[in-house]
Design a protein around this motif. Structure first.
Motif, PDB file in Angstrom:
ATOM      1  N   GLN A   1      46.459   8.809  63.281  1.00 31.06           N
ATOM      2  CA  GLN A   1      45.013   8.860  63.482  1.00 31.06           C
ATOM      3  C   GLN A   1      44.623   8.520  64.923  1.00 31.06           C
ATOM      4  O   GLN A   1      43.711   7.743  65.182  1.00 31.06           O
ATOM      5  N   GLN A   2      45.356   9.152  65.843  1.00 28.18           N
ATOM      6  CA  GLN A   2      45.091   8.989  67.271  1.00 28.18           C
ATOM      7  C   GLN A   2      45.077  10.349  67.952  1.00 28.18           C
ATOM      8  O   GLN A   2      45.775  11.276  67.532  1.00 28.18           O
ATOM      9  N   ARG A   3      44.270  10.447  69.000  1.00 26.37           N
ATOM     10  CA  ARG A   3      44.380  11.579  69.920  1.00 26.37           C
ATOM     11  C   ARG A   3      45.379  11.201  71.010  1.00 26.37           C
ATOM     12  O   ARG A   3      45.448  10.042  71.411  1.00 26.37           O
ATOM     13  N   VAL A   4      46.136  12.175  71.478  1.00 24.26           N
ATOM     14  CA  VAL A   4      47.202  11.898  72.448  1.00 24.26           C
ATOM     15  C   VAL A   4      46.995  12.774  73.673  1.00 24.26           C
ATOM     16  O   VAL A   4      46.992  14.011  73.589  1.00 24.26           O
ATOM     17  N   GLY A   5      46.826  12.139  74.818  1.00 22.32           N
ATOM     18  CA  GLY A   5      46.849  12.855  76.089  1.00 22.32           C
ATOM     19  C   GLY A   5      48.278  12.964  76.571  1.00 22.32           C
ATOM     20  O   GLY A   5      49.095  12.072  76.320  1.00 22.32           O
TER      21      GLY A   5
ATOM     22  N   ALA B   1      42.779  10.527  78.822  1.00 21.93           N
ATOM     23  CA  ALA B   1      43.727  11.299  79.621  1.00 21.93           C
ATOM     24  C   ALA B   1      44.737  10.363  80.262  1.00 21.93           C
ATOM     25  O   ALA B   1      44.402   9.238  80.645  1.00 21.93           O
ATOM     26  N   PRO B   2      45.988  10.788  80.383  1.00 26.84           N
ATOM     27  CA  PRO B   2      47.007   9.926  81.004  1.00 26.84           C
ATOM     28  C   PRO B   2      46.746   9.747  82.493  1.00 26.84           C
ATOM     29  O   PRO B   2      46.085  10.563  83.135  1.00 26.84           O
ATOM     30  N   GLU B   3      47.274   8.653  83.020  1.00 25.74           N
ATOM     31  CA  GLU B   3      47.207   8.401  84.465  1.00 25.74           C
ATOM     32  C   GLU B   3      48.595   8.074  84.965  1.00 25.74           C
ATOM     33  O   GLU B   3      49.227   7.142  84.452  1.00 25.74           O
ATOM     34  N   PRO B   4      49.110   8.828  85.955  1.00 25.04           N
ATOM     35  CA  PRO B   4      48.445   9.970  86.587  1.00 25.04           C
ATOM     36  C   PRO B   4      48.397  11.179  85.663  1.00 25.04           C
ATOM     37  O   PRO B   4      49.238  11.319  84.780  1.00 25.04           O
ATOM     38  N   ASN B   5      47.387  12.003  85.869  1.00 24.52           N
ATOM     39  CA  ASN B   5      47.237  13.222  85.089  1.00 24.52           C
ATOM     40  C   ASN B   5      47.301  14.416  86.030  1.00 24.52           C
ATOM     41  O   ASN B   5      46.430  14.581  86.885  1.00 24.52           O
ATOM     42  N   HIS B   6      48.334  15.222  85.880  1.00 24.45           N
ATOM     43  CA  HIS B   6      48.479  16.405  86.729  1.00 24.45           C
ATOM     44  C   HIS B   6      47.959  17.669  86.049  1.00 24.45           C
ATOM     45  O   HIS B   6      48.132  18.771  86.558  1.00 24.45           O
ATOM     46  N   PHE B   7      47.300  17.476  84.896  1.00 25.40           N
ATOM     47  CA  PHE B   7      46.594  18.562  84.198  1.00 25.40           C
ATOM     48  C   PHE B   7      47.511  19.727  83.846  1.00 25.40           C
ATOM     49  O   PHE B   7      47.075  20.867  83.813  1.00 25.40           O
TER      50      PHE B   7
ATOM     51  N   ARG C   1      49.887  14.382  53.271  1.00 26.65           N
ATOM     52  CA  ARG C   1      49.205  13.394  54.114  1.00 26.65           C
ATOM     53  C   ARG C   1      49.366  13.607  55.619  1.00 26.65           C
ATOM     54  O   ARG C   1      48.443  13.353  56.380  1.00 26.65           O
ATOM     55  N   ARG C   2      50.522  14.086  56.054  1.00 28.49           N
ATOM     56  CA  ARG C   2      50.849  14.009  57.480  1.00 28.49           C
ATOM     57  C   ARG C   2      50.698  15.356  58.173  1.00 28.49           C
ATOM     58  O   ARG C   2      51.319  16.353  57.789  1.00 28.49           O
ATOM     59  N   ILE C   3      49.867  15.386  59.225  1.00 30.01           N
ATOM     60  CA  ILE C   3      49.691  16.583  60.038  1.00 30.01           C
ATOM     61  C   ILE C   3      49.623  16.199  61.507  1.00 30.01           C
ATOM     62  O   ILE C   3      48.968  15.223  61.886  1.00 30.01           O
ATOM     63  N   VAL C   4      50.331  16.961  62.324  1.00 29.09           N
ATOM     64  CA  VAL C   4      50.271  16.827  63.789  1.00 29.09           C
ATOM     65  C   VAL C   4      49.719  18.147  64.307  1.00 29.09           C
ATOM     66  O   VAL C   4      50.268  19.209  64.021  1.00 29.09           O
ATOM     67  N   ALA C   5      48.617  18.095  65.052  1.00 23.89           N
ATOM     68  CA  ALA C   5      47.922  19.320  65.447  1.00 23.89           C
ATOM     69  C   ALA C   5      47.663  19.342  66.947  1.00 23.89           C
ATOM     70  O   ALA C   5      47.647  18.306  67.618  1.00 23.89           O
ATOM     71  N   LEU C   6      47.447  20.551  67.447  1.00 28.57           N
ATOM     72  CA  LEU C   6      47.244  20.773  68.874  1.00 28.57           C
ATOM     73  C   LEU C   6      45.780  21.050  69.177  1.00 28.57           C
ATOM     74  O   LEU C   6      45.153  21.912  68.550  1.00 28.57           O
ATOM     75  N   GLY C   7      45.236  20.305  70.139  1.00 30.42           N
ATOM     76  CA  GLY C   7      43.865  20.512  70.603  1.00 30.42           C
ATOM     77  C   GLY C   7      43.836  20.757  72.091  1.00 30.42           C
ATOM     78  O   GLY C   7      44.671  21.479  72.626  1.00 30.42           O
ATOM     79  N   GLY C   8      42.872  20.132  72.769  1.00 35.97           N
ATOM     80  CA  GLY C   8      42.746  20.321  74.202  1.00 35.97           C
ATOM     81  C   GLY C   8      42.199  19.083  74.888  1.00 35.97           C
ATOM     82  O   GLY C   8      41.647  18.180  74.236  1.00 35.97           O
ATOM     83  N   LEU C   9      42.335  19.036  76.191  1.00 39.92           N
ATOM     84  CA  LEU C   9      41.972  17.868  76.998  1.00 39.92           C
ATOM     85  C   LEU C   9      40.531  17.409  76.777  1.00 39.92           C
ATOM     86  O   LEU C   9      40.231  16.219  76.783  1.00 39.92           O
ATOM     87  N   GLY C  10      39.616  18.352  76.572  1.00 46.87           N
ATOM     88  CA  GLY C  10      38.203  18.020  76.463  1.00 46.87           C
ATOM     89  C   GLY C  10      37.853  17.104  75.319  1.00 46.87           C
ATOM     90  O   GLY C  10      36.790  16.470  75.320  1.00 46.87           O
ATOM     91  N   VAL C  11      38.729  16.982  74.329  1.00 48.09           N
ATOM     92  CA  VAL C  11      38.443  16.154  73.152  1.00 48.09           C
ATOM     93  C   VAL C  11      38.819  14.692  73.381  1.00 48.09           C
ATOM     94  O   VAL C  11      38.522  13.836  72.559  1.00 48.09           O
TER      95      VAL C  11
END
Length: 212
Positions: free
Chosen positions: A204-208, A176-182, A102-112
């Protein structure tokens, strides 16, 4: 806890492996070149280094056989020319569903992450054209997770720096988080991804995420 890490030899993956071992977890590190993770003078009995091919069903099935949680930090070409991110997640998800994981933690990118108008940052006019291809690879990976019945978490950082953890960073949900230093240190990203995996955070969340 039994943790399987895909992309275990990358700058984030190798740190997740070491942090998880330090915390006393059993780790299966999966990859084509995982031999580099094994220090012959200091073999860790909690580590299983499984050499395998991501697009081989049997290899992936074996890697997750005993896993309580799967962490995917798959990389690929920056121009999106290979499909490791999108097809890799697809194969992992398929095997997880077959085995009842059931459980997966995965890496994506800022654009999502969401933009202010509830579109995706990826689709905004100001999104750099040179990142569109890899951004779309991340999007396909995210869509695979979204369509699954899994308890997924999708981390969406900007620039990942090959630096150790500081513990000084900010996270946000779906935006995206604030402040976001990218930028985020690989160590800090590894720290937060492992924490999310072991403590069942951000289901079931995206995380910035960004360093201050």
């Amino acid at each position: 806890m039994n943790i399987t890490v895909f992309g275990a030899t990358g700058q984030v993956g190798k740190r997740i492996v070491q942090m998880a071992l330090n915390q006393g977890h059993h780790v299966t590190a999966f990859g084509r070149n995982v031999e580099s993770l094994i220090d012959r003078d200091n073999t860790n009995e909690l580590l299983t280094a499984q050499k395998g091919y991501l697009f081989n069903e049997k290899d992936v099935a074996k890697a997750i056989e005993h896993a309580d949680v799967i962490i995917s930090v798959l990389g690929g070409a920056s121009d999106g020319s290979d499909k490791t991110r999108s097809l890799g997640i697809k194969h992992i998800v398929e095997q997880m569903q077959k085995k009842g994981k059931r459980r997966i933690v995965a890496l994506g990118g800022l654009g999502v992450l969401n933009a202010e108008d509830n579109t995706l940052i990826l689709h905004g006019e100001e999104y750099p054209e040179e990142y569109l291809a890899v951004g779309n690879e991340h999007l396909k990976a995210f869509e695979t997770l979204l369509e699954s019945n899994l308890d997924w978490t999708f981390f969406c950082p900007a620039d990942i720096k090959d630096k150790e953890e500081t513990g000084i960073y900010i996270t946000s949900l779906n935006y995206a988080p604030e402040p976001n230093h990218f930028r985020i240190n690989a160590g800090d990203l590894a720290l937060e991804m492992l924490k999310a995996a072991t403590q069942s955070e951000y289901i079931q969340q995206r995380v910035g995420i960004s360093n201050y």
